[in-house]
Write a protein that holds these residues in place. Structure first.
Motif, PDB file in Angstrom:
ATOM      1  N   ASN A 117     -22.780  45.886 -48.122  1.00 23.79           N
ATOM      2  CA  ASN A 117     -22.285  44.852 -47.224  1.00 23.79           C
ATOM      3  C   ASN A 117     -23.468  44.345 -46.406  1.00 23.79           C
ATOM      4  O   ASN A 117     -24.118  45.109 -45.701  1.00 23.79           O
ATOM      5  CB  ASN A 117     -21.211  45.460 -46.308  1.00 23.79           C
ATOM      6  N   ILE A 118     -23.770  43.046 -46.498  1.00 19.94           N
ATOM      7  CA  ILE A 118     -24.936  42.477 -45.823  1.00 19.94           C
ATOM      8  C   ILE A 118     -24.480  41.415 -44.835  1.00 19.94           C
ATOM      9  O   ILE A 118     -23.582  40.622 -45.128  1.00 19.94           O
ATOM     10  CB  ILE A 118     -25.922  41.862 -46.844  1.00 19.94           C
ATOM     11  N   ASN A 119     -25.091  41.405 -43.674  1.00 19.86           N
ATOM     12  CA  ASN A 119     -24.783  40.389 -42.672  1.00 19.86           C
ATOM     13  C   ASN A 119     -24.977  38.992 -43.279  1.00 19.86           C
ATOM     14  O   ASN A 119     -25.973  38.713 -43.935  1.00 19.86           O
ATOM     15  CB  ASN A 119     -25.709  40.590 -41.472  1.00 19.86           C
ATOM     16  N   ALA A 120     -24.003  38.104 -43.035  1.00 20.98           N
ATOM     17  CA  ALA A 120     -24.047  36.770 -43.640  1.00 20.98           C
ATOM     18  C   ALA A 120     -25.223  35.944 -43.129  1.00 20.98           C
ATOM     19  O   ALA A 120     -25.834  35.183 -43.890  1.00 20.98           O
ATOM     20  CB  ALA A 120     -22.732  36.041 -43.383  1.00 20.98           C
ATOM     21  N   ASP A 121     -25.555  36.062 -41.836  1.00 19.76           N
ATOM     22  CA  ASP A 121     -26.711  35.346 -41.302  1.00 19.76           C
ATOM     23  C   ASP A 121     -27.979  35.774 -42.031  1.00 19.76           C
ATOM     24  O   ASP A 121     -28.805  34.945 -42.431  1.00 19.76           O
ATOM     25  CB  ASP A 121     -26.878  35.628 -39.809  1.00 19.76           C
TER      26      ASP A 121
ATOM     27  N   GLY B 178     -23.126  46.159 -33.299  1.00 22.61           N
ATOM     28  CA  GLY B 178     -22.609  44.948 -33.930  1.00 22.61           C
ATOM     29  C   GLY B 178     -22.477  45.010 -35.431  1.00 22.61           C
ATOM     30  O   GLY B 178     -22.055  44.039 -36.060  1.00 22.61           O
ATOM     31  N   LEU B 179     -22.810  46.152 -36.042  1.00 22.72           N
ATOM     32  CA  LEU B 179     -22.717  46.299 -37.496  1.00 22.72           C
ATOM     33  C   LEU B 179     -21.566  47.239 -37.843  1.00 22.72           C
ATOM     34  O   LEU B 179     -21.418  48.301 -37.238  1.00 22.72           O
ATOM     35  CB  LEU B 179     -24.033  46.845 -38.069  1.00 22.72           C
ATOM     36  N   ARG B 180     -20.772  46.837 -38.838  1.00 23.73           N
ATOM     37  CA  ARG B 180     -19.633  47.648 -39.241  1.00 23.73           C
ATOM     38  C   ARG B 180     -20.108  48.841 -40.070  1.00 23.73           C
ATOM     39  O   ARG B 180     -20.798  48.668 -41.092  1.00 23.73           O
ATOM     40  CB  ARG B 180     -18.666  46.805 -40.080  1.00 23.73           C
ATOM     41  N   VAL B 181     -19.785  50.044 -39.621  1.00 25.99           N
ATOM     42  CA  VAL B 181     -20.073  51.238 -40.417  1.00 25.99           C
ATOM     43  C   VAL B 181     -19.211  51.158 -41.673  1.00 25.99           C
ATOM     44  O   VAL B 181     -17.985  51.033 -41.593  1.00 25.99           O
ATOM     45  CB  VAL B 181     -19.778  52.526 -39.620  1.00 25.99           C
TER      46      VAL B 181
ATOM     47  N   GLY C 159     -19.385  34.223 -44.160  1.00 26.67           N
ATOM     48  CA  GLY C 159     -19.046  35.526 -43.621  1.00 26.67           C
ATOM     49  C   GLY C 159     -17.567  35.807 -43.814  1.00 26.67           C
ATOM     50  O   GLY C 159     -16.936  35.275 -44.711  1.00 26.67           O
ATOM     51  N   GLY C 160     -17.020  36.651 -42.932  1.00 27.71           N
ATOM     52  CA  GLY C 160     -15.601  36.984 -43.048  1.00 27.71           C
ATOM     53  C   GLY C 160     -15.219  38.228 -42.283  1.00 27.71           C
ATOM     54  O   GLY C 160     -14.268  38.922 -42.652  1.00 27.71           O
ATOM     55  N   GLY C 161     -15.946  38.502 -41.188  1.00 31.03           N
ATOM     56  CA  GLY C 161     -15.674  39.707 -40.408  1.00 31.03           C
ATOM     57  C   GLY C 161     -14.241  39.855 -39.944  1.00 31.03           C
ATOM     58  O   GLY C 161     -13.626  40.913 -40.138  1.00 31.03           O
ATOM     59  N   PRO C 162     -13.643  38.831 -39.321  1.00 33.35           N
ATOM     60  CA  PRO C 162     -12.256  38.975 -38.855  1.00 33.35           C
ATOM     61  C   PRO C 162     -11.267  39.247 -39.988  1.00 33.35           C
ATOM     62  O   PRO C 162     -10.330  40.036 -39.835  1.00 33.35           O
ATOM     63  CB  PRO C 162     -11.972  37.615 -38.197  1.00 33.35           C
ATOM     64  N   GLN C 163     -11.466  38.605 -41.131  1.00 33.96           N
ATOM     65  CA  GLN C 163     -10.572  38.813 -42.269  1.00 33.96           C
ATOM     66  C   GLN C 163     -10.717  40.228 -42.824  1.00 33.96           C
ATOM     67  O   GLN C 163      -9.728  40.856 -43.226  1.00 33.96           O
ATOM     68  CB  GLN C 163     -10.867  37.779 -43.361  1.00 33.96           C
ATOM     69  N   ILE C 164     -11.955  40.740 -42.832  1.00 31.74           N
ATOM     70  CA  ILE C 164     -12.167  42.122 -43.280  1.00 31.74           C
ATOM     71  C   ILE C 164     -11.462  43.086 -42.326  1.00 31.74           C
ATOM     72  O   ILE C 164     -10.768  44.016 -42.750  1.00 31.74           O
ATOM     73  CB  ILE C 164     -13.675  42.442 -43.350  1.00 31.74           C
ATOM     74  N   GLY C 165     -11.638  42.849 -41.014  1.00 32.30           N
ATOM     75  CA  GLY C 165     -11.006  43.702 -40.019  1.00 32.30           C
ATOM     76  C   GLY C 165      -9.495  43.716 -40.157  1.00 32.30           C
ATOM     77  O   GLY C 165      -8.856  44.771 -40.055  1.00 32.30           O
TER      78      GLY C 165
END
Length: 304
Positions: A200-204, A93-96, A72-78
């Motif tokens: 963009n797809i959820n890593a899980d 919980g999903l990023r638009v 994943g990488g949500g915090p880095q994307i943010g």
């Protein structure tokens, strides 16, 4: 004459020998099998844990198991979106993800993060190869559709999350080719649409779909929690798929754990023998799960 017990060095060596002896049956049992590892959370952000993760993945490969890392990488994307002053919002919980955002998502996931993990694996003595789901059309995807019901009017409304996708098909040929070599694939969860769109797809979700398509023996999901907890907040070591559904129904499994468990259930329905929800903050958590008698975290197995 006074006798003394084992000295500290001898005790350490004996403990090391005991650990190796305990691990051997599991190494033999899992040799030649595929295991998908979802890598994310605190384990990615901590330099020491990231180094240990890379070494452990290389060890897993060296003993004859075929690991596939999906990160994943949500915090880095943010952080990058904030740096570039691109506004981003979350729904359920999903990023638009609009066009500008998806370009940043791809740059961060398939670029900097993916290459950091590959570099760490290579530095630990392995041969990591970075991929995105667009390479070889590994992850074909479509737009994810979600709806919400307005509590006042009870009218259901369709949400537009932009370029957020869900897998429609996994093309595992490129991964199977790597299994015949010493390569360790590291996959960024970016999908490709029917007309070449980037999703963009959820890593899980990506890890679960890849595990099912590859006929993986295990899916190992690194998280920032100990595993599934009961109502007394104590760890549940083992669950069947049926038991997990009951716990979701009665509210024991709630919040952010629900989508993780749903991914686990989809994976076991797709043929994965077992899914493990593990605390990625624990040093060498992969080795503890795979090569010790009791393991750690929560294991969800297919219902007989």
């Amino acid at each position: 004459m006074k006798t003394t017990g084992p000295q500290p060095l001898e005790q350490h060596l004996q403990q090391t020998a005991k650990v190796l002896s305990e691990a051997l049956p599991y190494m033999r049992r899992f040799a030649g099998q595929t295991m998908v590892i979802k890598y994310g959370g605190h384990a990615m952000g901590d330099e020491a844990l990231a180094h240990q993760f890379a070494r452990d993945v290389v060890l897993i490969k060296q003993v004859g198991i075929n690991p596939i890392v999906v990160h994943g990488g949500g915090p880095q994307i943010g952080a990058m979106l904030e740096r570039l002053k691109i506004k981003s919002e979350f729904i359920d919980g999903l990023r638009v993800t609009d066009q500008a955002t998806v370009e940043i998502v791809e740059m961060v996931l398939a670029g900097s993060i993916n290459k950091q993990i590959v570099t760490a694996i290579n530095g630990a003595g392995g041969t990591g190869i970075g991929l995105s789901g667009k390479d070889g059309r590994l992850i074909e995807a479509r737009k994810l559709r979600r709806s919400v019901r307005d509590p006042g009017s009870n009218i259901e409304k369709l949400l537009d999350l932009g370029f957020v996708g869900e897998p429609t098909r996994i093309n595992p040929d490129i991964l199977r080719t790597m299994q015949t070599s010493n390569l360790i694939p590291v996959v960024a969860p970016i999908g490709i649409g029917e007309n070449g769109e980037t999703y963009n797809i959820n890593a899980d979700t990506s890890a679960g779909a890849i595990a099912a398509a590859m006929g993986a023996t295990k899916l190992l999901m690194l998280t920032d929690v100990a595993g599934v907890l009961n109502k007394d907040k104590k760890l549940i070591p083992n669950l069947t798929a049926k038991e997990a559904l009951v716990l979701m129904g009665d509210g024991t499994i709630s919040g952010g754990m629900i989508p993780k468990v749903e991914t686990c259930l989809d994976a076991v329905r797709g043929g994965v023998n077992a899914v493990h929800i593990l605390d990625g903050r624990i040093p060498h958590v992969l080795l503890l799960e795979l090569f010790t008698a009791h393991g750690v975290g929560t294991m969800i197995e297919r219902t007989p």
